[in-house]
Design an enzyme around this catalytic site. Structure first.
Site, PDB file in Angstrom:
ATOM      1  CE1 TYR A  13      -3.257  -2.783   0.234  1.00 50.59           C
ATOM      2  CE2 TYR A  13      -3.684  -2.213   2.517  1.00 50.59           C
ATOM      3  CZ  TYR A  13      -3.954  -2.986   1.407  1.00 50.59           C
ATOM      4  OH  TYR A  13      -4.921  -3.953   1.479  1.00 50.59           O
ATOM      5  CB  SER A  19     -13.920  -3.248  -0.612  1.00 50.62           C
ATOM      6  OG  SER A  19     -12.653  -2.814  -1.014  1.00 50.62           O
ATOM      7  NE  ARG A  25     -12.780  -2.662  -5.290  1.00 53.64           N
ATOM      8  CZ  ARG A  25     -11.687  -3.146  -4.693  1.00 53.64           C
ATOM      9  NH1 ARG A  25     -10.884  -2.312  -4.079  1.00 53.64           N
ATOM     10  NH2 ARG A  25     -11.405  -4.428  -4.718  1.00 53.64           N
ATOM     11  N   GLY A  26     -16.726   2.385  -1.735  1.00 51.48           N
ATOM     12  CA  GLY A  26     -17.361   3.695  -1.582  1.00 51.48           C
ATOM     13  C   GLY A  26     -18.669   3.852  -2.319  1.00 51.48           C
ATOM     14  CG  PHE A  27     -20.873   2.372  -6.398  1.00 56.82           C
ATOM     15  CD1 PHE A  27     -21.951   3.245  -6.455  1.00 56.82           C
ATOM     16  CD2 PHE A  27     -20.376   1.881  -7.593  1.00 56.82           C
ATOM     17  CE1 PHE A  27     -22.516   3.628  -7.666  1.00 56.82           C
ATOM     18  CE2 PHE A  27     -20.934   2.250  -8.816  1.00 56.82           C
ATOM     19  CZ  PHE A  27     -22.005   3.124  -8.850  1.00 56.82           C
ATOM     20  CB  SER A  69     -20.697   5.879   0.841  1.00 58.68           C
ATOM     21  OG  SER A  69     -20.310   6.551  -0.355  1.00 58.68           O
TER      22      SER A  69
END
Length: 321
Positions: free
Chosen positions: A50, A200, A204-206, A208
């Site tokens: 990362y 995730s 991956r934030g979708f 939210s």
């Protein structure tokens, strides 16, 4: 803060952890980690790959950030990191000599004497998993790591690894709309008494509800390459998110809180690690612990977002192993 046990060897962590993969190396990220710790989060997830330098062969950027942020707070944190993806072709590597070299590098980058939970990031098809986990078991005996985990492992691989040394956790993607692990992986983990750490967990934030158009993603955002954020897939997935938003509004919580509450309700051995670089998002995510879902509500969520509803593959072709 609710706490949960991972595996059968004694590791206990906060019910929600913090994924640090997308954190830039700056003071806001440090403040977010400090704030999460103060709010009761104890599990912090990183990996040697990362950070921004791995494609240039420079590993450990994110580990250095996490180590700096937790300096002086080590006794309050459970630090999880990973090894096993190498550049330039992002192939999996699990040779025992590489395992031992990697742990020493991670310890140095994190600035700590031992790693709480050490994962093999991806399973090496060219090295028997018994050899890899055998090397990890030696690291436990040497006091360099406390617990062993695998990431994105198949059921057979989990069984073989667990026969060498008890696994404490398996980490795999598991958001509400991408539930492949329910078919075979979760039953094996339950049978063997292994904890599960979903990464995730918000798609991956979708999930939210914060992403409304493709252009909401910054020009340098890695998600632009992911199939679920592209073209017709994006439109179809946005329709699912809209249904989740409506349910969350009726429930009096945010879509993120609903998605995390659903995930927490799937088993007491499950500890999601939503990633964020912002402290206000950490606070919002922790609000999921106050959301209780009845059997009827869980059934309705199943109808809204049934297994396999997400349009598009989890990863772009160049990242699929």
């Amino acid at each position: 803060m609710e706490r949960r046990k991972l595996g059968g060897l004694g590791l206990e962590v906060s019910a929600l952890g913090l994924g640090t993969m997308m954190m830039p190396d700056n003071e806001e990220s440090v403040r977010t980690i400090h704030g999460a710790l103060e709010l009761g989060v104890t599990m912090f997830d990183t990996a040697d790959i990362y950070g921004g330098g791995f494609m240039a062969g420079r590993f450990g950027d994110n580990e250095r950030l996490v180590g700096r942020a937790l300096k002086g707070r080590r006794d309050k944190a459970v630090i999880a990191t990973k090894f096993g993806i190498v550049t330039p072709d992002l192939r999996a590597h699990g040779h025992p000599a590489y395992v031992k070299k990697s742990v020493d590098a991670s310890l140095l980058q994190l600035g700590i004497d031992y790693i709480d939970l050490y994962y093999q990031h991806r399973i090496d098809p060219n090295t028997p998993i018994e050899e890899t986990v055998g090397a990890m078991a030696e690291l436990v005996q040497a006091g360099k790591i406390r617990y062993i985990g695998l990431s994105e492992a198949a059921p057979e691989q989990i069984r073989r690894a667990h026969s060498v040394h008890p696994l404490t956790a398996v980490e795999t993607e598991y958001p509400l709309w991408s539930r492949e692990v329910e078919d075979e992986v979760l039953p094996v983990l339950k049978e063997l008494g292994i904890g599960f750490v979903p990464y995730s967990p918000l798609g991956r934030g979708f999930l939210s509800g914060q992403i409304r158009t493709f252009d909401d993603l910054p020009a340098d955002d890695y998600r632009r390459y992911y199939p679920r954020f592209q073209g017709e897939n994006f439109v179809k997935n946005l329709e699912v998110v809209s249904l989740i938003e409506k349910f969350a509004a009726r429930k009096g919580c945010t879509p993120s809180q609903l998605a995390l509450a659903w995930l927490l309700a799937q088993g007491e051995q499950i500890v999601p690690i939503p990633g964020t670089k912002r402290l206000d998002r950490v606070r919002e995510n922790l609000g999921a612990l106050d959301v209780t879902l009845s059997a009827e509500e869980l059934a309705e969520i199943e109808r809204i977002s049934p297994k396999g509803i997400a349009a598009g593959e989890r990863y772009p072709t160049f990242l699929q192993s």
